[in-house]
Design a protein around this motif. Structure first.
Motif, PDB file in Angstrom:
ATOM      1  N   SER A 285       0.830  -1.207   0.000  1.00 48.86           N
ATOM      2  CA  SER A 285       0.000   0.000   0.000  1.00 48.86           C
ATOM      3  C   SER A 285       0.866   1.258   0.000  1.00 48.86           C
ATOM      4  O   SER A 285       0.563   2.228  -0.702  1.00 48.86           O
ATOM      5  CB  SER A 285      -0.919  -0.006   1.223  1.00 48.86           C
ATOM      6  OG  SER A 285      -1.693   1.162   1.275  1.00 48.86           O
ATOM      7  N   ASN A 286       1.948   1.240   0.765  1.00 52.50           N
ATOM      8  CA  ASN A 286       2.791   2.436   0.886  1.00 52.50           C
ATOM      9  C   ASN A 286       3.647   2.688  -0.353  1.00 52.50           C
ATOM     10  O   ASN A 286       3.744   3.816  -0.834  1.00 52.50           O
ATOM     11  CB  ASN A 286       3.698   2.313   2.117  1.00 52.50           C
ATOM     12  CG  ASN A 286       2.914   2.450   3.403  1.00 52.50           C
ATOM     13  OD1 ASN A 286       1.781   2.904   3.402  1.00 52.50           O
ATOM     14  ND2 ASN A 286       3.508   2.040   4.507  1.00 52.50           N
ATOM     15  N   ILE A 287       4.303   1.645  -0.856  1.00 54.97           N
ATOM     16  CA  ILE A 287       5.209   1.834  -2.002  1.00 54.97           C
ATOM     17  C   ILE A 287       4.447   2.319  -3.227  1.00 54.97           C
ATOM     18  O   ILE A 287       4.984   3.024  -4.079  1.00 54.97           O
ATOM     19  CB  ILE A 287       5.979   0.532  -2.332  1.00 54.97           C
ATOM     20  CG1 ILE A 287       7.113   0.782  -3.328  1.00 54.97           C
ATOM     21  CG2 ILE A 287       5.040  -0.534  -2.868  1.00 54.97           C
ATOM     22  CD1 ILE A 287       8.192   1.709  -2.839  1.00 54.97           C
ATOM     23  N   TYR A 288       3.143   1.986  -3.295  1.00 52.39           N
ATOM     24  CA  TYR A 288       2.333   2.398  -4.441  1.00 52.39           C
ATOM     25  C   TYR A 288       2.236   3.911  -4.549  1.00 52.39           C
ATOM     26  O   TYR A 288       2.070   4.453  -5.643  1.00 52.39           O
ATOM     27  CB  TYR A 288       0.933   1.785  -4.317  1.00 52.39           C
ATOM     28  CG  TYR A 288       0.066   2.005  -5.538  1.00 52.39           C
ATOM     29  CD1 TYR A 288       0.219   1.209  -6.676  1.00 52.39           C
ATOM     30  CD2 TYR A 288      -0.896   3.010  -5.560  1.00 52.39           C
ATOM     31  CE1 TYR A 288      -0.569   1.408  -7.795  1.00 52.39           C
ATOM     32  CE2 TYR A 288      -1.698   3.206  -6.674  1.00 52.39           C
ATOM     33  CZ  TYR A 288      -1.526   2.409  -7.782  1.00 52.39           C
ATOM     34  OH  TYR A 288      -2.306   2.600  -8.902  1.00 52.39           O
ATOM     35  N   TYR A 289       2.374   4.609  -3.407  1.00 53.66           N
ATOM     36  CA  TYR A 289       2.272   6.073  -3.434  1.00 53.66           C
ATOM     37  C   TYR A 289       3.557   6.724  -3.933  1.00 53.66           C
ATOM     38  O   TYR A 289       3.588   7.926  -4.174  1.00 53.66           O
ATOM     39  CB  TYR A 289       1.903   6.593  -2.044  1.00 53.66           C
ATOM     40  CG  TYR A 289       0.543   6.103  -1.622  1.00 53.66           C
ATOM     41  CD1 TYR A 289      -0.595   6.405  -2.362  1.00 53.66           C
ATOM     42  CD2 TYR A 289       0.399   5.285  -0.502  1.00 53.66           C
ATOM     43  CE1 TYR A 289      -1.834   5.928  -1.999  1.00 53.66           C
ATOM     44  CE2 TYR A 289      -0.848   4.808  -0.127  1.00 53.66           C
ATOM     45  CZ  TYR A 289      -1.965   5.134  -0.881  1.00 53.66           C
ATOM     46  OH  TYR A 289      -3.196   4.647  -0.521  1.00 53.66           O
ATOM     47  N   ILE A 290       4.617   5.937  -4.088  1.00 54.47           N
ATOM     48  CA  ILE A 290       5.851   6.441  -4.697  1.00 54.47           C
ATOM     49  C   ILE A 290       5.963   5.958  -6.140  1.00 54.47           C
ATOM     50  O   ILE A 290       6.316   6.700  -7.042  1.00 54.47           O
ATOM     51  CB  ILE A 290       7.094   5.974  -3.900  1.00 54.47           C
ATOM     52  CG1 ILE A 290       7.164   6.712  -2.561  1.00 54.47           C
ATOM     53  CG2 ILE A 290       8.385   6.235  -4.679  1.00 54.47           C
ATOM     54  CD1 ILE A 290       8.378   6.345  -1.731  1.00 54.47           C
ATOM     55  N   ASN A 291       5.636   4.684  -6.352  1.00 61.70           N
ATOM     56  CA  ASN A 291       5.759   4.085  -7.686  1.00 61.70           C
ATOM     57  C   ASN A 291       4.490   3.309  -8.001  1.00 61.70           C
ATOM     58  O   ASN A 291       4.276   2.213  -7.490  1.00 61.70           O
ATOM     59  CB  ASN A 291       6.981   3.147  -7.703  1.00 61.70           C
ATOM     60  CG  ASN A 291       7.266   2.602  -9.091  1.00 61.70           C
ATOM     61  OD1 ASN A 291       6.366   2.475  -9.923  1.00 61.70           O
ATOM     62  ND2 ASN A 291       8.525   2.261  -9.341  1.00 61.70           N
TER      63      ASN A 291
ATOM     64  N   PHE B 193      -1.307   8.318   3.958  1.00 63.24           N
ATOM     65  CA  PHE B 193      -0.412   8.789   2.901  1.00 63.24           C
ATOM     66  C   PHE B 193      -1.171   9.156   1.627  1.00 63.24           C
ATOM     67  O   PHE B 193      -0.717   9.990   0.843  1.00 63.24           O
ATOM     68  CB  PHE B 193       0.623   7.713   2.553  1.00 63.24           C
ATOM     69  CG  PHE B 193       1.802   7.665   3.491  1.00 63.24           C
ATOM     70  CD1 PHE B 193       2.351   8.823   4.021  1.00 63.24           C
ATOM     71  CD2 PHE B 193       2.387   6.454   3.821  1.00 63.24           C
ATOM     72  CE1 PHE B 193       3.438   8.786   4.873  1.00 63.24           C
ATOM     73  CE2 PHE B 193       3.486   6.402   4.675  1.00 63.24           C
ATOM     74  CZ  PHE B 193       4.009   7.565   5.201  1.00 63.24           C
ATOM     75  N   SER B 194      -2.329   8.521   1.415  1.00 60.93           N
ATOM     76  CA  SER B 194      -3.055   8.743   0.159  1.00 60.93           C
ATOM     77  C   SER B 194      -3.627  10.155   0.058  1.00 60.93           C
ATOM     78  O   SER B 194      -3.922  10.629  -1.042  1.00 60.93           O
ATOM     79  CB  SER B 194      -4.183   7.719   0.021  1.00 60.93           C
ATOM     80  OG  SER B 194      -5.122   7.879   1.066  1.00 60.93           O
ATOM     81  N   LEU B 195      -3.780  10.851   1.182  1.00 61.94           N
ATOM     82  CA  LEU B 195      -4.351  12.202   1.154  1.00 61.94           C
ATOM     83  C   LEU B 195      -3.303  13.303   1.315  1.00 61.94           C
ATOM     84  O   LEU B 195      -3.535  14.438   0.919  1.00 61.94           O
ATOM     85  CB  LEU B 195      -5.399  12.352   2.266  1.00 61.94           C
ATOM     86  CG  LEU B 195      -6.718  11.601   2.041  1.00 61.94           C
ATOM     87  CD1 LEU B 195      -7.611  11.729   3.263  1.00 61.94           C
ATOM     88  CD2 LEU B 195      -7.436  12.120   0.807  1.00 61.94           C
ATOM     89  N   LEU B 196      -2.168  12.974   1.892  1.00 66.24           N
ATOM     90  CA  LEU B 196      -1.146  13.997   2.118  1.00 66.24           C
ATOM     91  C   LEU B 196      -0.459  14.356   0.801  1.00 66.24           C
ATOM     92  O   LEU B 196      -0.260  13.486  -0.056  1.00 66.24           O
ATOM     93  CB  LEU B 196      -0.116  13.489   3.137  1.00 66.24           C
ATOM     94  CG  LEU B 196      -0.689  13.326   4.561  1.00 66.24           C
ATOM     95  CD1 LEU B 196       0.282  12.556   5.441  1.00 66.24           C
ATOM     96  CD2 LEU B 196      -1.009  14.679   5.176  1.00 66.24           C
ATOM     97  N   PRO B 197      -0.096  15.617   0.618  1.00 71.45           N
ATOM     98  CA  PRO B 197       0.484  16.047  -0.662  1.00 71.45           C
ATOM     99  C   PRO B 197       1.786  15.339  -0.969  1.00 71.45           C
ATOM    100  O   PRO B 197       2.606  15.125  -0.071  1.00 71.45           O
ATOM    101  CB  PRO B 197       0.705  17.552  -0.463  1.00 71.45           C
ATOM    102  CG  PRO B 197       0.693  17.766   1.011  1.00 71.45           C
ATOM    103  CD  PRO B 197      -0.205  16.723   1.583  1.00 71.45           C
ATOM    104  N   ARG B 198       1.963  14.989  -2.231  1.00 71.22           N
ATOM    105  CA  ARG B 198       3.164  14.257  -2.626  1.00 71.22           C
ATOM    106  C   ARG B 198       4.343  15.222  -2.732  1.00 71.22           C
ATOM    107  O   ARG B 198       4.316  16.170  -3.516  1.00 71.22           O
ATOM    108  CB  ARG B 198       2.949  13.539  -3.956  1.00 71.22           C
ATOM    109  CG  ARG B 198       4.181  12.752  -4.382  1.00 71.22           C
ATOM    110  CD  ARG B 198       3.932  11.884  -5.590  1.00 71.22           C
ATOM    111  NE  ARG B 198       5.118  11.097  -5.903  1.00 71.22           N
ATOM    112  CZ  ARG B 198       5.183  10.200  -6.878  1.00 71.22           C
ATOM    113  NH1 ARG B 198       4.125   9.981  -7.629  1.00 71.22           N
ATOM    114  NH2 ARG B 198       6.289   9.527  -7.097  1.00 71.22           N
TER     115      ARG B 198
END
Length: 481
Positions: free
Chosen positions: A159-165, A302-307
């Motif tokens: 779930s977490n790594i998906y927000y980077i790649n 993490f899905s809502l916080l700005p990248r």
């Protein structure tokens, strides 16, 4: 009265002598050169501080990212109250587990049992104090909880790594991280988690304060709504997720056994919990304040916080920490499996690692079947954590000391803040009744209703749980900027 006190002193002296022998043998193994000294400084941990880092690091883990989701289900006030309440409740039952461990080990020491090449586990404590039926109950609940605890770490990694790649779907990332986490088979025991525990706590500390600051800097979203608590199902699902948060002491016995002086453990979990409050409360409050009901559809904060680079750093650090927590949850399972196949006394790290590998396979498989980040925490909390680390320890403590002779000859006397055994029994009975009714009963109903809804919505073996729809390349490029 004098003979009783002398007996207690002899018992604790025997416990200390065993630990001193272990310490001397450890010192002999260390060697004298500086390289060996550095290795042992990083590798051989058994102090009170090591135990504190292990408890604090293991307690918060990936659930830090789902607590804002729980706040959106519970509302702000209930979220804060449940965190403090279950934190103190968890510290109490961890204390009970430590008392029962000392009682069991003290009795075995008087029988001249040697634990040099044997790690004591919770189900063995229950068997030694209450008999084989309790061993079966402890083994079933503890192993199932730890199994799903490791499953949750793999789901969280994907779930977490998906927000980077997001070039790979979450299921593919689960395959990859399953292979990475399998390397924990080479870490022999909790003695060897010193540097990992220290780093793990540093990583969650960074992530918690990043979440807090990022949410405050971002400010509230337009037309933010804080409607929780809105539905009973959501309310009790959120409550059981917090029950799960502070129920990370299923590995208490193994952490104690790794200590040079395990009788000093009694208040360590409470101090660890107080530190964890400084991470979980500010981050949960700030993220819920900023995003409100949007969190109901975003179980990972993490899905809502700005990248940006700060968020990416938090994602990477949590990935490393989840690897560490995977090892924490899986190591007791490794010990159980080693005892089953007769490899627990083997000194070769490589042979033990080879024997442990079959434990990782069902973890890997279950993470692929049920990739529901957030809802699975609540389900595990209600059905497994409630009994494993709340109901069973409190009940076992009451049964162990039900007779006057057992109370009189207890290895550990009542703490100074406890005026009588009656009050001890009242507190334990309250824990059993509350957690059985609210945690297992209402929490089980709510979390399984929510979990089944996720299965109906996304299906088993979901390829990418709660992933946003793919946009056209040009639009996607714009969105990233």
């Amino acid at each position: 009265m004098l003979s009783e006190k002398q007996g207690e002193e002899i018992m604790m002296s025997s416990l200390n002598e065993t630990n001193e022998v272990m310490n001397e043998e450890r010192e002999e193994e260390k060697g004298g050169n500086s390289a060996s000294g550095l290795k042992n400084f990083l590798w051989h941990g058994g102090s009170v501080y090591d135990a504190w880092f292990s408890c604090a690091s293991n307690q918060v883990a990936q659930v830090l990212l789902t607590l804002p989701y729980s706040f959106s289900q519970l509302g702000m006030v209930s979220g804060i109250i449940f965190q403090i309440f279950y934190g103190l409740l968890g510290s109490w039952t961890a204390y009970l587990i430590s008392i029962l461990y000392i009682e069991y080990r003290s009795r075995k020491e008087k029988e001249n049992v040697n634990f040099k090449n044997h790690v004591i586990q919770w189900f063995e404590v229950l068997e030694g104090l209450l008999g084989p039926y309790w061993k079966a109950i402890g083994l079933a609940f503890n192993c199932t909880f730890l199994l799903f605890g490791t499953v949750i770490q793999l789901i969280a990694c994907a779930s977490n790594i998906y927000y980077i790649n997001d070039h790979l779907d979450k299921r593919t990332w689960t395959y990859i991280f399953g292979a990475c986490c399998a390397t924990t088979v080479f870490i022999p025991s909790f003695h060897n988690y010193r540097i990992w525990s220290f780093l793990g706590l540093g990583m969650t500390t960074y992530t918690a304060w990043y979440m807090t600051i990022a949410a405050l800097v971002h400010g509230q979203v337009e037309n933010v709504v804080h409607s929780g608590p809105k539905k009973m199902v959501w309310y009790f699902t959120g409550a059981t997720n917090i029950l799960y948060t502070f129920g990370g002491h299923a590995v208490t016995v193994e952490i104690m056994h790794a200590m040079w002086k395990p009788q000093k453990f009694k208040s360590i979990y409470l101090y660890a919990t107080l530190y964890v409050f400084t991470l979980t409360l500010p981050s949960s409050i700030a993220v819920y304040w900023a995003f409100g009901d949007q969190l109901l559809d975003h179980s990972n904060a993490f899905s809502l916080l700005p990248r940006n680079r700060w968020r990416d750093a938090g994602v990477i650090l949590m990935l490393i920490h989840q690897f560490i927590t995977f090892g924490f949850a899986c190591t007791p399972l490794y010990f159980v499996w080693e005892k089953v196949v007769g490899m627990h006394d083997t000194k070769s790290i490589f042979l033990r690692a080879l024997a442990r590998l079959p434990v990782v396979i069902p973890v890997w498989f279950l993470a692929i079947i049920f990739p529901f980040f957030g809802p699975i925490n609540s389900a595990v909390g209600a059905l497994l954590v409630s009994f494993t680390v709340y109901v069973i320890p409190a009940t076992a403590h009451m049964l162990t000391y039900r007779s006057a002779s057992a109370r009189q000859n207890a290895a550990e006397k009542l703490p100074s803040f406890m005026p009588s055994w009656t009050l001890m029994y009242v507190i334990n009975a309250f824990v059993v009744i509350w957690v059985t009714i609210v945690g297992f009963g209402f929490g089980g109903w709510a979390s399984m209703t929510n979990f089944i809804k996720q299965v109906d919505t996304f299906g088993l073996f979901a390829k990418c749980y709660q992933c946003p729809p793919k946009l056209a390349p040009s639009t996607n490029h714009t969105m990233h900027h």
